[in-house]
Design a protein around this motif. Structure first.
Motif, PDB file in Angstrom:
ATOM      1  N   SER A 169      49.143  44.534  38.531  1.00  0.00           N
ATOM      2  CA  SER A 169      48.106  45.489  38.886  1.00  0.00           C
ATOM      3  C   SER A 169      48.719  46.815  39.295  1.00  0.00           C
ATOM      4  O   SER A 169      49.839  46.860  39.807  1.00  0.00           O
ATOM      5  CB  SER A 169      47.301  44.917  40.063  1.00  0.00           C
ATOM      6  OG  SER A 169      46.429  45.864  40.601  1.00  0.00           O
ATOM      7  N   ALA A 194      35.496  48.077  34.641  1.00  0.00           N
ATOM      8  CA  ALA A 194      34.921  49.183  33.871  1.00  0.00           C
ATOM      9  C   ALA A 194      34.395  48.721  32.515  1.00  0.00           C
ATOM     10  O   ALA A 194      33.443  49.295  31.985  1.00  0.00           O
ATOM     11  CB  ALA A 194      35.964  50.283  33.686  1.00  0.00           C
ATOM     12  N   ASN A 195      34.994  47.672  31.946  1.00  0.00           N
ATOM     13  CA  ASN A 195      34.553  47.174  30.650  1.00  0.00           C
ATOM     14  C   ASN A 195      33.742  45.892  30.745  1.00  0.00           C
ATOM     15  O   ASN A 195      33.538  45.200  29.746  1.00  0.00           O
ATOM     16  CB  ASN A 195      35.759  46.969  29.724  1.00  0.00           C
ATOM     17  CG  ASN A 195      36.301  48.291  29.245  1.00  0.00           C
ATOM     18  OD1 ASN A 195      35.570  49.117  28.724  1.00  0.00           O
ATOM     19  ND2 ASN A 195      37.589  48.514  29.450  1.00  0.00           N
ATOM     20  N   GLY A 238      36.389  37.726  35.584  1.00  0.00           N
ATOM     21  CA  GLY A 238      37.460  37.937  34.615  1.00  0.00           C
ATOM     22  C   GLY A 238      37.378  36.967  33.441  1.00  0.00           C
ATOM     23  O   GLY A 238      36.646  35.991  33.472  1.00  0.00           O
ATOM     24  N   GLU A 263      40.954  49.557  37.910  1.00  0.00           N
ATOM     25  CA  GLU A 263      41.784  49.487  36.711  1.00  0.00           C
ATOM     26  C   GLU A 263      41.985  48.016  36.355  1.00  0.00           C
ATOM     27  O   GLU A 263      41.972  47.149  37.233  1.00  0.00           O
ATOM     28  CB  GLU A 263      43.124  50.173  36.955  1.00  0.00           C
ATOM     29  CG  GLU A 263      42.977  51.677  37.121  1.00  0.00           C
ATOM     30  CD  GLU A 263      44.312  52.381  37.156  1.00  0.00           C
ATOM     31  OE1 GLU A 263      45.264  51.889  36.544  1.00  0.00           O
ATOM     32  OE2 GLU A 263      44.384  53.424  37.821  1.00  0.00           O
ATOM     33  N   PRO A 264      42.157  47.708  35.069  1.00  0.00           N
ATOM     34  CA  PRO A 264      42.359  46.310  34.675  1.00  0.00           C
ATOM     35  C   PRO A 264      43.542  45.689  35.416  1.00  0.00           C
ATOM     36  O   PRO A 264      44.525  46.369  35.716  1.00  0.00           O
ATOM     37  CB  PRO A 264      42.654  46.396  33.175  1.00  0.00           C
ATOM     38  CG  PRO A 264      42.108  47.708  32.746  1.00  0.00           C
ATOM     39  CD  PRO A 264      42.224  48.615  33.926  1.00  0.00           C
ATOM     40  N   PHE A 265      43.429  44.381  35.717  1.00  0.00           N
ATOM     41  CA  PHE A 265      44.545  43.667  36.327  1.00  0.00           C
ATOM     42  C   PHE A 265      44.552  42.227  35.840  1.00  0.00           C
ATOM     43  O   PHE A 265      43.555  41.723  35.328  1.00  0.00           O
ATOM     44  CB  PHE A 265      44.510  43.745  37.858  1.00  0.00           C
ATOM     45  CG  PHE A 265      43.292  43.151  38.516  1.00  0.00           C
ATOM     46  CD1 PHE A 265      43.293  41.830  38.954  1.00  0.00           C
ATOM     47  CD2 PHE A 265      42.158  43.916  38.714  1.00  0.00           C
ATOM     48  CE1 PHE A 265      42.177  41.289  39.578  1.00  0.00           C
ATOM     49  CE2 PHE A 265      41.036  43.398  39.341  1.00  0.00           C
ATOM     50  CZ  PHE A 265      41.044  42.072  39.769  1.00  0.00           C
ATOM     51  N   TRP A 303      34.358  43.026  32.447  1.00  0.00           N
ATOM     52  CA  TRP A 303      35.043  41.742  32.577  1.00  0.00           C
ATOM     53  C   TRP A 303      35.062  41.317  34.043  1.00  0.00           C
ATOM     54  O   TRP A 303      36.086  41.228  34.680  1.00  0.00           O
ATOM     55  CB  TRP A 303      36.456  41.820  32.046  1.00  0.00           C
ATOM     56  CG  TRP A 303      36.572  41.908  30.564  1.00  0.00           C
ATOM     57  CD1 TRP A 303      35.627  42.333  29.683  1.00  0.00           C
ATOM     58  CD2 TRP A 303      37.711  41.579  29.786  1.00  0.00           C
ATOM     59  NE1 TRP A 303      36.112  42.290  28.408  1.00  0.00           N
ATOM     60  CE2 TRP A 303      37.385  41.829  28.432  1.00  0.00           C
ATOM     61  CE3 TRP A 303      38.980  41.108  30.084  1.00  0.00           C
ATOM     62  CZ2 TRP A 303      38.296  41.601  27.404  1.00  0.00           C
ATOM     63  CZ3 TRP A 303      39.878  40.900  29.060  1.00  0.00           C
ATOM     64  CH2 TRP A 303      39.530  41.131  27.734  1.00  0.00           C
ATOM     65  N   ALA A 313      42.166  37.908  33.178  1.00  0.00           N
ATOM     66  CA  ALA A 313      42.106  39.369  33.063  1.00  0.00           C
ATOM     67  C   ALA A 313      40.782  39.874  33.627  1.00  0.00           C
ATOM     68  O   ALA A 313      39.719  39.384  33.249  1.00  0.00           O
ATOM     69  CB  ALA A 313      42.242  39.782  31.603  1.00  0.00           C
ATOM     70  N   THR A 314      40.864  40.840  34.522  1.00  0.00           N
ATOM     71  CA  THR A 314      39.668  41.466  35.091  1.00  0.00           C
ATOM     72  C   THR A 314      39.703  42.945  34.751  1.00  0.00           C
ATOM     73  O   THR A 314      40.709  43.615  34.954  1.00  0.00           O
ATOM     74  CB  THR A 314      39.623  41.275  36.621  1.00  0.00           C
ATOM     75  OG1 THR A 314      39.643  39.876  36.907  1.00  0.00           O
ATOM     76  CG2 THR A 314      38.373  41.903  37.215  1.00  0.00           C
ATOM     77  N   ASP A 315      38.590  43.423  34.208  1.00  0.00           N
ATOM     78  CA  ASP A 315      38.453  44.834  33.833  1.00  0.00           C
ATOM     79  C   ASP A 315      37.008  45.235  34.149  1.00  0.00           C
ATOM     80  O   ASP A 315      36.122  45.121  33.307  1.00  0.00           O
ATOM     81  CB  ASP A 315      38.775  45.024  32.354  1.00  0.00           C
ATOM     82  CG  ASP A 315      38.799  46.481  31.930  1.00  0.00           C
ATOM     83  OD1 ASP A 315      38.293  47.341  32.685  1.00  0.00           O
ATOM     84  OD2 ASP A 315      39.313  46.757  30.832  1.00  0.00           O
TER      85      ASP A 315
END
Length: 112
Positions: free
Chosen positions: A36, A97-98, A103, A42-44, A100, A93-95
């Motif tokens: 991260s 903004a998109n 995750g 932000e994606p992490f 997810w 994966a967690t995003d």
């Protein structure tokens, strides 16, 4: 911590010889990892991984990968450190903004 990936499911890193992290890996090679920037927007990535302390030849390769990816890590590699390879069977994966959230699971296709 600096790391260099050798594939999507393998991370290479070094840890201090006299640190708690290396002692913990020796005691139990199952580790948790988060990749991260530190910003929740932000994606992490999160995962459990198997840690393997690698020998001298592979350790040299790990150091080479790290310096190639993160040249400013070179002084740290001159310290007493041990190379470790993490095998990640699946990432979470967690995003946000998109969309997810929760995750998504990304599994290593080489595993059953």
């Amino acid at each position: 911590m600096y790391f260099a990936e050798s594939g999507e499911f393998t991370l290479n890193l070094v840890v201090e010889d006299r640190g708690r992290t290396l002692a913990a890996i020796r005691e139990n090679p199952l580790v948790s990892v988060v990749v991260s920037t530190g910003s929740p927007m932000e994606p992490f990535l999160q995962a459990q991984a198997s840690a393997e302390i690698v020998g001298a030849d592979e350790g040299a390769r790990v150091r080479e990968l790290l310096v190639t990816k993160v040249p400013e890590a070179a002084p740290f590699l001159a310290a007493p450190v041990t190379a470790v390879r993490l095998a990640v069977p699946k990432w979470r994966a967690t995003d946000i903004a998109n969309g997810w959230l929760p995750g998504r699971e990304l599994a290593d296709p080489r595993l059953p």
